[in-house]
Design a protein around this motif. Structure first.
Motif, PDB file in Angstrom:
ATOM      1  N   LEU A 190      -5.800  11.410  -4.673  1.00 44.02           N
ATOM      2  CA  LEU A 190      -6.668  10.361  -5.219  1.00 44.02           C
ATOM      3  C   LEU A 190      -7.717  10.995  -6.133  1.00 44.02           C
ATOM      4  O   LEU A 190      -7.951  10.540  -7.257  1.00 44.02           O
ATOM      5  CB  LEU A 190      -7.342   9.573  -4.098  1.00 44.02           C
ATOM      6  CG  LEU A 190      -8.253   8.457  -4.619  1.00 44.02           C
ATOM      7  CD1 LEU A 190      -7.428   7.255  -5.072  1.00 44.02           C
ATOM      8  CD2 LEU A 190      -9.275   8.018  -3.577  1.00 44.02           C
TER       9      LEU A 190
ATOM     10  N   CYS B  93      -7.310   2.621  -7.319  1.00 41.81           N
ATOM     11  CA  CYS B  93      -7.791   2.356  -5.953  1.00 41.81           C
ATOM     12  C   CYS B  93      -7.063   1.173  -5.339  1.00 41.81           C
ATOM     13  O   CYS B  93      -6.744   1.167  -4.144  1.00 41.81           O
ATOM     14  CB  CYS B  93      -9.299   2.123  -5.968  1.00 41.81           C
ATOM     15  SG  CYS B  93     -10.225   3.637  -6.351  1.00 41.81           S
TER      16      CYS B  93
ATOM     17  N   VAL C 229       0.831  -1.192   0.000  1.00 38.70           N
ATOM     18  CA  VAL C 229       0.000   0.000   0.000  1.00 38.70           C
ATOM     19  C   VAL C 229       0.869   1.246   0.000  1.00 38.70           C
ATOM     20  O   VAL C 229       1.724   1.413   0.859  1.00 38.70           O
ATOM     21  CB  VAL C 229      -0.906   0.010   1.238  1.00 38.70           C
ATOM     22  CG1 VAL C 229      -1.805   1.236   1.226  1.00 38.70           C
ATOM     23  CG2 VAL C 229      -1.721  -1.262   1.282  1.00 38.70           C
ATOM     24  N   SER C 230       0.661   2.088  -0.996  1.00 44.28           N
ATOM     25  CA  SER C 230       1.323   3.392  -0.923  1.00 44.28           C
ATOM     26  C   SER C 230       0.269   4.390  -0.469  1.00 44.28           C
ATOM     27  O   SER C 230      -0.818   4.450  -1.010  1.00 44.28           O
ATOM     28  CB  SER C 230       1.885   3.776  -2.287  1.00 44.28           C
ATOM     29  OG  SER C 230       0.864   4.141  -3.176  1.00 44.28           O
ATOM     30  N   LYS C 231       0.575   5.080   0.585  1.00 46.09           N
ATOM     31  CA  LYS C 231      -0.381   6.068   1.131  1.00 46.09           C
ATOM     32  C   LYS C 231      -0.638   7.154   0.086  1.00 46.09           C
ATOM     33  O   LYS C 231       0.261   7.556  -0.643  1.00 46.09           O
ATOM     34  CB  LYS C 231       0.196   6.723   2.397  1.00 46.09           C
ATOM     35  CG  LYS C 231       0.334   5.766   3.549  1.00 46.09           C
ATOM     36  CD  LYS C 231      -0.842   5.909   4.513  1.00 46.09           C
ATOM     37  CE  LYS C 231      -0.739   4.823   5.591  1.00 46.09           C
ATOM     38  NZ  LYS C 231      -2.017   4.515   6.219  1.00 46.09           N
ATOM     39  N   ILE C 232      -1.855   7.600   0.030  1.00 48.39           N
ATOM     40  CA  ILE C 232      -2.181   8.671  -0.894  1.00 48.39           C
ATOM     41  C   ILE C 232      -3.176   9.585  -0.187  1.00 48.39           C
ATOM     42  O   ILE C 232      -4.048   9.118   0.536  1.00 48.39           O
ATOM     43  CB  ILE C 232      -2.742   8.125  -2.218  1.00 48.39           C
ATOM     44  CG1 ILE C 232      -2.894   9.245  -3.249  1.00 48.39           C
ATOM     45  CG2 ILE C 232      -4.070   7.421  -2.006  1.00 48.39           C
ATOM     46  CD1 ILE C 232      -3.238   8.750  -4.641  1.00 48.39           C
TER      47      ILE C 232
ATOM     48  N   HIS D 203      -3.726   1.977  -3.891  1.00 46.31           N
ATOM     49  CA  HIS D 203      -3.732   2.783  -2.672  1.00 46.31           C
ATOM     50  C   HIS D 203      -4.704   2.263  -1.621  1.00 46.31           C
ATOM     51  O   HIS D 203      -5.069   2.988  -0.696  1.00 46.31           O
ATOM     52  CB  HIS D 203      -4.021   4.242  -3.025  1.00 46.31           C
ATOM     53  CG  HIS D 203      -3.041   4.791  -4.014  1.00 46.31           C
ATOM     54  ND1 HIS D 203      -1.711   4.982  -3.700  1.00 46.31           N
ATOM     55  CD2 HIS D 203      -3.168   5.115  -5.319  1.00 46.31           C
ATOM     56  CE1 HIS D 203      -1.068   5.448  -4.767  1.00 46.31           C
ATOM     57  NE2 HIS D 203      -1.930   5.521  -5.773  1.00 46.31           N
ATOM     58  N   ASN D 204      -5.149   1.018  -1.823  1.00 47.11           N
ATOM     59  CA  ASN D 204      -5.986   0.373  -0.811  1.00 47.11           C
ATOM     60  C   ASN D 204      -7.288   1.130  -0.529  1.00 47.11           C
ATOM     61  O   ASN D 204      -7.728   1.217   0.609  1.00 47.11           O
ATOM     62  CB  ASN D 204      -5.195   0.207   0.481  1.00 47.11           C
ATOM     63  CG  ASN D 204      -5.378  -1.183   1.060  1.00 47.11           C
ATOM     64  OD1 ASN D 204      -6.068  -2.025   0.455  1.00 47.11           O
ATOM     65  ND2 ASN D 204      -4.799  -1.431   2.204  1.00 47.11           N
TER      66      ASN D 204
END
Lengths: 484, 484
Positions: free
Chosen positions: A12, A66, A4-7, A69-70
C-alpha cells in the motif's frame, strides 16, 4: 460492498508513494504526530501514512487505491477541528490525506464576483487574495491563519460575520469533490442560479469529509466595505442585548455585520492573562456586546447610525455604558479582546465547551436557565459565555473556579454540565453544535438530539455515497452502525 | 424494493377517502383536469385521484398507503411549473397530492426574524403575512398569487430579488417533509447556525418532489426596506449593462436589489399588446435595464446614489437614456412592463423558452453569440431576451416573426433552437435551467449537460431515498433508469 483484495501495508505504501511522491508520503510515527493529534490535544490517533497530494488527480488515485483495498481515509485541512473531526482513531489502519499542498487560488473573476481556489488555501490567504482584487471574502473565524477552505466547507464554518453574510454554505457556488471510490464530482461553474437537478454540492458541505473529499471551490465575493463603525457596549442583561439587536437591525438593516455577546467573566479572563491590554470600559459589567456595522457608504453616515442605536439603547435602559472605536486601532483592540477569549480558556486548562444555538427570541431565557442549572452543579464555575448572539449562537463554556485544579474540575463536571446544557438546548429546539460540527466528540450525542428519522436519513445518505464506510469512519454518524 | 401487495383502484380510493375525507378526494376525470394539465397546457396527464390533505399526518398516511401498494404519487403546489414538473403522465396510475388546503401561517417570530408556515400557503399570502408583521419575505416571482411555498421550495425558486436576498434555498432555515414511505422528517427549528450532521433539508429543496413532499417550512424574514429607487435605463448593449451593474454594486453595495435586462423586442411586444400602457422612454432602444435599489435608510440618500450611478454610466458611454421613477406609481408601472413580458409571449402563441445562466463576465458575449446562431436558424425571429442579469440569468426566448403562424414556427424551430442555445450555455459552463427547474420538459437534456458522475450521484440519492421510484416518477432524472 466492493470486493476487497488484501494488500500488505508495504505494498500500500509503495502505491501511495507512486501517486504522491516519496516526500509527500509520511510514514514515520513521530513525523505523523502533528497530523494524528487534534488541535485541542484530546485525541491521539495513529495512521498507516499521511499523504500530501498535490492535485485532484492524486487525491482521486489515492482514494481509488484505498477503496480497492478497503483502507479507511481521514481527510484533513488545517487540523483545527474542536471536535476531533480531522484525526484518525488509534487503530492505525487509516491513511490521513492532508490537502495543504493544494493551495492555489486559481481564478478571481471581479465581474462575476467569484473566486475559484483549491481546498488547501488557508482562509487568511483566501481573504487576502480577494482583498488584493478589491473584493471581500467575508468568512471570519479565529483560526483563519491555519484553517483551510476545504475544512471550512466540510464543517460549514460560521464565525463573526454570519449575521450579515451567512455561513460557508451560503458563500459557496460550486465545489469539486473526490468520491470514496476515486470518482471526481465537479460543479465549479460560478453560477448564482442553477436548477438542473439535485444540488449535489450541498451533500459535501458540512458533512465533515464523510461523503467525499472537497478539493476545490468557487466562492462568492462581496464588495469591500468602505466604512465600518465598532462599539463595545455594556448592556443590562442578555434580554437587553436581544432588544438592542432588534433596534440595530431596524436602524441599520444589513449593515449590522457582527453582534457578539461577552459575559463579564469572559472579559475578565482575557484581561487577567493579558495585563498589558486595556479594558474597553472604565468599570466591569456582567454583560457586554461588541457590535460592528459596515457599509459601502460614507463613514459619517455609519457613525451617526451607530450613535442613534446607542442613544435609543440608553433611553430604553438597555445600554448602561458604551465605548465607540475612534480609530481602526481601537476597533482592532476591541476585536482582539473578543478573539482572545478562546485561547485564554485554553491557558486556564480548558473549559466545558458548549456551542449552542437557539431562536433569538428564546436565547436570553436560555442563558439564564442554563446558568442556573450549571451553577447548581458546579457552584463556583466562571461562566465564560460569549459569541455570535446575532445568529442566536453562544459559546457557553463554564470554566473551573479560580484556584481549583483544571483536570479535577473537568473530570467531575464535563459530562454532566455539557449534557445539562445540551439537553436544555435540545428541549428548546436549539442546536448542540451551532458551528463546531460533530466530529467524534459530539458524535453519540446526536442520539439524544436527533429524531430517529433524521438519523435514518443520515445513514441512508452515508450508505448511498460511501457504502463501505471508508471516508472519515466513526465521525459524525453515531455508533453503533445500524443494520441496513 | 418494498413488498407489493396488489390493491384494486376501488380499494385504494376507499383508503384515500378514509384519510382525507370524501370531499378532498377528487375522482372524476373532468374535475381532475385542472390538476392533471400543466400551466402552459403542454402536458395533459391522467390520475387515479387527486387528494387534498389537510395536515402533515394526512400526507403521511396517503404516502404510506401508496407506498404499501406501489402507487406513484405526484406532489403539486400551485401547478405553475413551466417544465411540466407538477402533473402526472398519461398512464393514469398515479395519485396527485395537492397541498393547497395546508395554507396556514403558523408563526411569525419578529425577534428571530422567522416565519413558520405550511407548504400550501401562496407566496403572495406569505409576503403579506410578513409585511403585516413589519417584515419582508423577499422572494418575488411573477406567479406569486398562485404558486405555493412548497413549490417554491421544491423548485428552489428565484425571481427578481435574488441578487440581494438569494434563492429560496438561501431563505430557508428548516423544513418538514414526508418521505416516500410516510415517515415524517422535520427540521422546523428556526436556527441560523446548526452543524449537527448532514443538512438534510438541502436534499428536498430543489429536488422537485422526487425525494419527499415538503409540508412546512421555517423561512427567514428581513427588515422591510424604508426606501427604494427605481430607474428604466437604455444601455448601449449587454456589455454596457454588465459594466453598469459593476458600477452599481461598487456605489450601492447590497442595496442593488434587482437588475433586469430587457431587449427592445421584449418591450415592444408588451407595448403592442397593452396599448394603454406608456413606454418608459421617448424612443425605442435595443437594450434596456430595470434597476431597483432598496435600503433601510432615507430615500434622498438612495436617490442620490441612483443618480450618481446613472451619471457615471452616462459619462462612460454605457447609458444612453434613463427615466427615474418619480413615484411609487411610476415604479409599479416600470415593473408591470417587465412582469408582463411572460404573458405577452403566451398571447403570441408562445416562444422557445431558454432559461440560461452564465458567469456574469461572459454573459454579454453569450447573448451576442447565441443571438447570431439563433438568427441563422430562424432569421426573422423576434429576440425576446430579458431577465435577471444581476444573477447572470437571462430568459432567452426567440418568438415567431410577426405574421408567421405560431405552431409551424415552434414545430420547425423549438428543438433545434433550444439545443443550440443550451449547448452554447453548457460549453461555457452555464446552466440550461437557471430557475425553472427540470420537470419533464428538460429531463433528458440533463444527459447533455451533466457529467456521468453527476448523473450517477443523482441516481444514488434517488435510490437511497425513494428506492421504488414512487415520488414524482419520470421527473428530473433522465430516462432510461440505469441499472443499480
Amino acid at each position: 460492498m466492493n470486493e476487497v483484495s488484501k494488500i500488505s501495508p508495504t505494498l500500500l505504501l509503495e502505491g501511495l508513494r507512486a501517486i504522491v511522491g516519496e516526500k509527500a508520503c509520511i510514514e514515520v510515527a513521530s513525523d505523523m504526530q502533528p497530523f494524528t493529534t487534534d488541535y485541542r490535544k484530546l485525541y491521539h490517533g495513529k495512521a498507516l501514512a499521511v499523504v500530501l497530494p498535490a492535485s485532484t488527480e492524486q487525491v482521486s488515485a489515492v482514494l481509488a487505491l484505498c477503496f480497492a483495498h478497503n483502507v479507511p481515509v481521514v481527510p484533513q485541512g488545517g487540523n483545527t477541528s474542536l471536535m476531533g473531526g480531522a484525526v484518525p482513531d488509534a487503530a492505525g489502519d487509516a491513511v490521513v490525506l492532508n490537502l495543504r499542498r493544494m493551495n492555489q487560488v486559481q481564478e478571481i473573476d471581479v465581474i462575476n464576483d467569484t473566486m475559484t481556489l483549491q481546498a488547501g488555501v488557508t482562509l487568511q490567504a483566501a481573504r487576502a487574495a480577494a482583498e488584493e482584487a478589491g473584493r471581500l471574502f467575508p468568512l471570519r473565524i479565529g483560526s483563519e491563519g491555519s484553517c483551510q477552505i476545504g475544512g471550512n466547507l466540510s464543517t460549514n464554518a460560521g464565525g463573526t460575520a454570519v449575521l450579515r453574510y451567512g455561513n460557508m454554505r451560503d458563500l459557496t457556488l460550486g465545489i469539486e469533490a473526490v468520491l470514496p471510490d476515486g470518482r471526481i464530482y465537479s460543479s465549479l461553474r460560478g453560477l448564482r442560479k442553477d436548477n438542473t437537478g439535485y444540488d449535489l454540492k450541498q451533500l459535501f458541505i458540512g458533512s465533515e469529509g464523510t461523503l467525499g473529499i472537497i478539493t476545490a471551490a468557487v466562492l462568492k465575493l462581496m464588495p469591500l466595505p468602505s466604512a465600518s463603525a465598532v462599539a463595545w457596549i455594556a448592556v443590562k442583561d442578555p434580554h437587553a442585548a436581544v432588544e438592542l439587536l432588534t433596534e440595530a437591525k431596524r436602524a441599520a438593516g444589513q449593515a449590522v455585520t457582527a453582534f457578539e455577546l461577552i459575559s463579564g467573566p469572559a472579559l475578565a479572563l482575557v484581561l487577567e492573562s493579558m495585563p498589558q491590554w486595556s479594558a474597553p470600559l472604565p468599570s466591569a459589567h456582567d454583560w457586554m456586546v461588541l457590535i460592528e456595522l459596515t457599509s459601502g457608504g460614507d463613514a459619517e453616515g455609519l457613525d451617526a447610525t451607530l450613535m442613534s442605536i446607542l442613544e435609543q439603547g440608553m433611553e430604553r435602559g438597555l445600554v448602561t455604558d458604551a465605548a465607540i472605536a475612534a480609530s481602526l486601532a481601537d476597533a482592532r483592540a476591541f476585536w482582539q479582546l473578543r478573539e482572545e477569549i478562546s485561547d485564554a480558556q485554553t491557558r486556564e486548562g480548558g473549559s466545558i465547551k458548549c456551542d449552542i444555538s437557539i431562536p433569538l427570541s428564546k436565547i436570553a431565557d436560555f442563558i439564564a436557565e442554563a446558568s442556573k442549572q450549571v451553577l447548581a452543579l458546579a457552584p463556583d464555575a466562571r461562566m465564560v459565555i460569549y459569541g455570535h448572539m446575532g445568529d442566536g449562537n453562544v459559546h457557553f463554556n463554564p470554566l473551573r473556579p479560580k484556584g481549583a485544579p483544571a483536570a479535577a474540575f473537568l473530570a467531575e463536571n464535563y459530562a454532566r454540565v455539557s449534557h445539562t446544557v445540551d439537553g436544555l438546548a435540545t428541549r428548546q429546539n436549539g442546536s448542540i453544535s451551532a458551528e463546531h460540527g460533530i466530529g467524534v466528540a459530539k458524535r453519540d450525542d446526536l442520539l439524544l438530539c436527533k429524531s430517529p428519522v433524521e438519523l435514518e436519513l443520515m445513514w441512508q445518505i452515508k450508505r448511498a455515497l460511501d457504502p463501505t464506510n471508508l471516508l472519515n469512519p466513526a465521525k459524525v454518524l453515531p455508533l453503533p452502525t445500524p443494520a441496513p
